[in-house]
Structures are given as structure tokens and as C-alpha cells.
Design a protein around this motif. Structure first.
Motif, PDB file in Angstrom:
ATOM      1  N   GLN A  63       0.986  -1.115  -0.581  1.00  0.00           N
ATOM      2  CA  GLN A  63       0.264   0.324  -0.204  1.00  0.00           C
ATOM      3  C   GLN A  63       0.977   1.361  -0.255  1.00  0.00           C
ATOM      4  OE1 GLN A  63       0.352  -2.866   1.968  1.00  0.00           O
ATOM      5  NE2 GLN A  63      -2.356  -3.091   2.296  1.00  0.00           N
ATOM      6  N   THR A  64       2.321   1.059   0.485  1.00  0.00           N
ATOM      7  CA  THR A  64       3.023   2.411   0.650  1.00  0.00           C
ATOM      8  C   THR A  64       4.389   2.670  -0.470  1.00  0.00           C
ATOM      9  OG1 THR A  64       4.157   0.860   1.956  1.00  0.00           O
ATOM     10  CG2 THR A  64       3.128   2.627   3.201  1.00  0.00           C
ATOM     11  N   LYS A  65       4.113   1.655  -1.535  1.00  0.00           N
ATOM     12  CA  LYS A  65       5.054   1.660  -2.347  1.00  0.00           C
ATOM     13  C   LYS A  65       5.415   2.873  -3.403  1.00  0.00           C
ATOM     14  CE  LYS A  65       1.974   0.244  -6.670  1.00  0.00           C
ATOM     15  NZ  LYS A  65       1.498   1.747  -6.716  1.00  0.00           N
ATOM     16  N   SER A  67       5.426   6.050  -1.502  1.00  0.00           N
ATOM     17  CA  SER A  67       6.487   6.730  -0.461  1.00  0.00           C
ATOM     18  C   SER A  67       7.604   7.216  -1.408  1.00  0.00           C
ATOM     19  CB  SER A  67       6.378   5.587   1.036  1.00  0.00           C
ATOM     20  OG  SER A  67       7.282   6.173   1.650  1.00  0.00           O
ATOM     21  N   LEU A  69       9.897   7.629   0.384  1.00  0.00           N
ATOM     22  CA  LEU A  69      10.831   6.902   0.604  1.00  0.00           C
ATOM     23  C   LEU A  69      10.754   5.581   0.432  1.00  0.00           C
ATOM     24  CD1 LEU A  69      11.205   8.869   4.167  1.00  0.00           C
ATOM     25  CD2 LEU A  69      13.243   8.855   2.742  1.00  0.00           C
ATOM     26  N   ALA A  70      10.433   4.829  -0.069  1.00  0.00           N
ATOM     27  CA  ALA A  70       9.957   3.659  -0.177  1.00  0.00           C
ATOM     28  C   ALA A  70      11.224   2.762  -0.477  1.00  0.00           C
ATOM     29  CB  ALA A  70       9.272   3.291  -1.594  1.00  0.00           C
ATOM     30  N   GLY A  71      11.962   2.168   0.183  1.00  0.00           N
ATOM     31  CA  GLY A  71      13.151   0.710  -0.512  1.00  0.00           C
ATOM     32  C   GLY A  71      14.095   1.540  -0.578  1.00  0.00           C
ATOM     33  N   GLY A  73      15.383   5.200  -0.357  1.00  0.00           N
ATOM     34  CA  GLY A  73      16.056   5.653  -1.212  1.00  0.00           C
ATOM     35  C   GLY A  73      14.968   7.331  -1.176  1.00  0.00           C
TER      36      GLY A  73
ATOM     37  N   PHE B 103       8.643   3.745   4.490  1.00  0.00           N
ATOM     38  CA  PHE B 103       9.236   3.120   3.720  1.00  0.00           C
ATOM     39  C   PHE B 103       9.306   1.808   2.395  1.00  0.00           C
ATOM     40  CE2 PHE B 103      12.010   5.129   6.730  1.00  0.00           C
ATOM     41  CZ  PHE B 103      13.289   6.264   6.318  1.00  0.00           C
ATOM     42  N   SER B 104       8.379   1.058   3.052  1.00  0.00           N
ATOM     43  CA  SER B 104       7.808   0.639   2.132  1.00  0.00           C
ATOM     44  C   SER B 104       8.370  -0.891   2.235  1.00  0.00           C
ATOM     45  CB  SER B 104       7.611   0.403   0.751  1.00  0.00           C
ATOM     46  OG  SER B 104       6.656   0.067   0.244  1.00  0.00           O
TER      47      SER B 104
END
Lengths: 118, 233
Positions: A63-65, A67, A69-71, A73, B103-104
Motif C-alpha cells: 500500500q505504501t509503495k 512513499s 522513501l520507499a526502498g 532511497g 519505507f514500504s
């Protein structure tokens, strides 16, 4: 400054260095859980499943992919080292703020109760 | 770039089982809030926040354990030694929530699964081992260090078996392998990851116990009093 304040500050600086700098030297191999989840499948260079049967096949979007800051970075920062480091710094500050806030509220609740009982 | 952390993604475990473990995680955390509140004083508030922030930082540091396989600290034992099992489990949960939401890393639907494994099971196992070892090991300068290493190895392995149970109950893909084979594969890699976690945990808690023993829960509450040592040694 109080002795405890110094300890918390030094601990935070250590955490910021680990998340902001040392994180760039972390291994990028699949981790323990991932490697078991990927067992049985074959993958292409972009990590897409090309065949076989494995747990990772049923992986669904988070659901937060999207964001920023996802992953780990920071979106918009082209330099990988800077992007990872900044995301780590933001994460440490955010975790300390949220954690400190949760424990402060928990403590504040206890204090009120003690006052009422007294 | 650090690898995605060792957290369950959405879809690996079906939604019903994910929901069941969300309920278990909430119940467990509720207990931690009730019990942890009694142990919380003004001085421990920033310390508990620091423990959460430090675990977040160290979870970014994947180290290689086998060719092509990495792992990172989960933090349950570290948190239990520094702030006790209840506040410790809350610290690890805060890290998992921040990781999933910002941060998923780790599925949002899978949050209950991850909290149950790493925050509840991992911290409980780490704490029980440390408490037992500090009681049975001779009281020396290295006791806390050794206890931290052993407890970390067991804690991470126990947490990994939580996933095996969840996969047994609600694994979305039948990979055609026996549960025993999956449990052995998870235990094998996580024993090695636990050793790495043990080194980091032992270094950290040994240092803090040296400079600020008053801030270490295990030193305050678990070490046998010196009086009884004089009798037994």
C-alpha cells in the motif's frame, strides 16, 4: 548538560552514522526470508520471476509503495549514496521522534493516573 | 542500496491469517503497554526512543551470511537487554511500523505477521534466554556478553519459525516442499544471521553496561545481587 542527555545524543549520532553512511556498505543480496521465498523460481536481471514455483510468486503490491522513501532511497535524489544516506538519516530521526512520542505519551498517562490516585 | 529487510511482504500469507496475526500482535502489544508502563520512568523515555532509532539504523546494515544470502539484526534481544521485554517489544514494533508505512519495507497487510515474529516472539525469546543465562552462568565480566550472543541466535531462529507457522496456516503458494524442509531452510540461514546479530548485540550492550549500567535493564533487574555471589563463589 546532564549526563543522560549526553548519552542519548551520542547514541543518536552513532545511529545517524550507521544509517547515513555505513548503510551504503550493506550487502544487497536477498536476505534470509527472501532467499527462502525465492527458492524454486528463476529471475531475470530486473528481479522479475521468469519461471518455477516459489512463495514470492504471490507477492502483492504494498500500500505504501509510492512513499517518497520507499526502498530506502529518497525520491528525486539521483546519487545512490546520498539517496540511501538521506533516507537513513530521516528514518533514524523519524523513529526517534515517533518512539520518543509514544513512550512520552505512555509515561504522561501514568503520571496523570498517579496524581488522581494520590 | 541496502537490500529489502527481512520482512514479510503483502500476499505471501493469505489475508485471513494476516488478519488473525494482526489481532494477536495487537493483543500482545496491549499487554506490553500495560506491563511496560509500570517500568517506564522519565529517564527511560528518551532511552527507549533511542533504542528504537538505533535498531532502525542497524536494520539497514545487511551482512552476508552465505553466498548470495544476507541478513540483518532484528533487535529483539538488544531491546530486551536495554529496556526490558515489554518496552523492548514496543521499540521493535515502532521500527516495523515506520519501515512498513514510510519505507514500504514489509507489507502493511503483513504488519501483524511481522510484529508477531520479530517484536513479540523475537523479544520474548531473547529476554527469556538472557534472564535464564544471567541466572545460571557464573557472574563474570563476560557473562552479559555471552548471554547476548546465545540469546540473539535463539531469538532470531525462533522469529524465523514464526514465519514457518504462518506459512503453514496461510501460505498463498504451495511450493511443493515439506514443512520440515522449509523450517530447516529458515532455521539454517537464521542461525547464521543470529550469530551476526549476536556480535552486534553483544558489542552494544557490553559497551552500554560499561559506561551507563544504570541504563541497562538486564543489569538493573536481572543480575544476581552481589551478596548472594559472595555466598556462592
Amino acid at each position: 548538560m546532564k549526563k543522560s542527555t549526553w548519552f542519548i545524543l551520542s547514541g543518536l549520532i552513532a545511529a545517524l552514522l550507521l544509517a547515513g553512511v555505513v548503510s551504503n556498505f550493506a550487502s544487497s543480496h536477498p536476505d534470509g526470508l527472501d532467499s527462502v521465498a525465492r527458492e524454486g523460481c528463476t529471475f531475470d536481471a530486473d528481479d522479475n520471476i521468469t519461471g518455477g514455483t516459489c512463495m514470492a510468486q504471490s507477492e502483492a503490491e504494498n500500500q505504501t509503495k509510492d512513499s517518497p522513501l520507499a526502498g530506502y532511497g529518497l525520491r528525486g535524489v539521483g546519487n545512490d549514496v546520498l539517496s540511501t544516506g538521506l533516507s537513513g538519516v530521516i528514518g533514524v530521526v523519524a523513529t526517534f521522534a515517533i518512539g520518543g512520542g509514544v513512550f512520552w505519551l505512555l509515561r504522561a498517562g501514568t503520571r496523570d493516573r498517579t496524581k488522581q490516585n494520590a | 542500496m541496502p537490500a529489502v529487510a527481512m520482512h514479510i511482504s503483502n500476499g505471501i500469507i493469505d489475508n485471513q491469517v494476516a488478519l488473525l496475526f494482526a489481532a494477536i500482535a495487537l493483543a500482545g502489544l496491549g499487554l506490553c503497554f500495560v506491563q511496560g508502563r509500570r517500568e517506564l520512568d522519565d529517564r527511560l523515555v528518551p532511552m527507549a526512543g533511542l533504542v528504537a532509532a538505533f535498531i532502525f539504523a542497524v536494520q539497514m546494515l545487511n551482512f552476508q551470511v552465505l553466498p548470495g544470502v544476507s541478513g540483518h539484526l532484528l533487535g529483539g534481544t538488544l531491546a530486551a537487554i536495554l529496556v526490558g521485554p515489554y518496552l523492548g517489544a514496543i521499540c521493535v514494533s515502532i521500527v516495523l511500523v515506520v519501515q512498513a508505512l514510510i519505507f514500504s519495507d514489509g507489507g502493511v497487510t503483513a504488519l501483524g505477521l511481522n510484529v508477531t515474529n520479530m517484536a513479540l516472539l523475537g523479544t520474548a525469546a531473547g529476554y527469556l534466554l538472557v534472564a535464564t543465562l544471567l541466572r545460571v552462568l557464573p557472574r563474570r565480566a563476560w557473562t552479559l556478553t555471552v548471554a547476548a550472543v546465545i540469546a540473539s541466535v535463539v531469538s532470531v531462529t525462533v522469529a524465523s519459525q514464526g514465519f514457518v507457522l504462518q506459512y503453514y496456516l496461510g501460505g498463498a503458494v504451495d511450493v511443493g516442499r515439506s514443512l520440515g524442509a522449509i523450517a530447516a531452510a529458515m532455521a539454517g540461514t537464521h542461525l547464521l544471521i543470529g550469530l551476526g546479530e549476536g556480535v552486534i548485540t553483544a558489542l552494544t550492550v557490553t559497551y552500554v553496561a560499561k559506561v551507563r549500567p544504570d541504563l541497562v535493564y538486564a543489569v538493573r533487574n536481572l543480575k544476581r545481587p552481589v551478596v548472594s555471589e559472595a555466598v556462592t563463589v
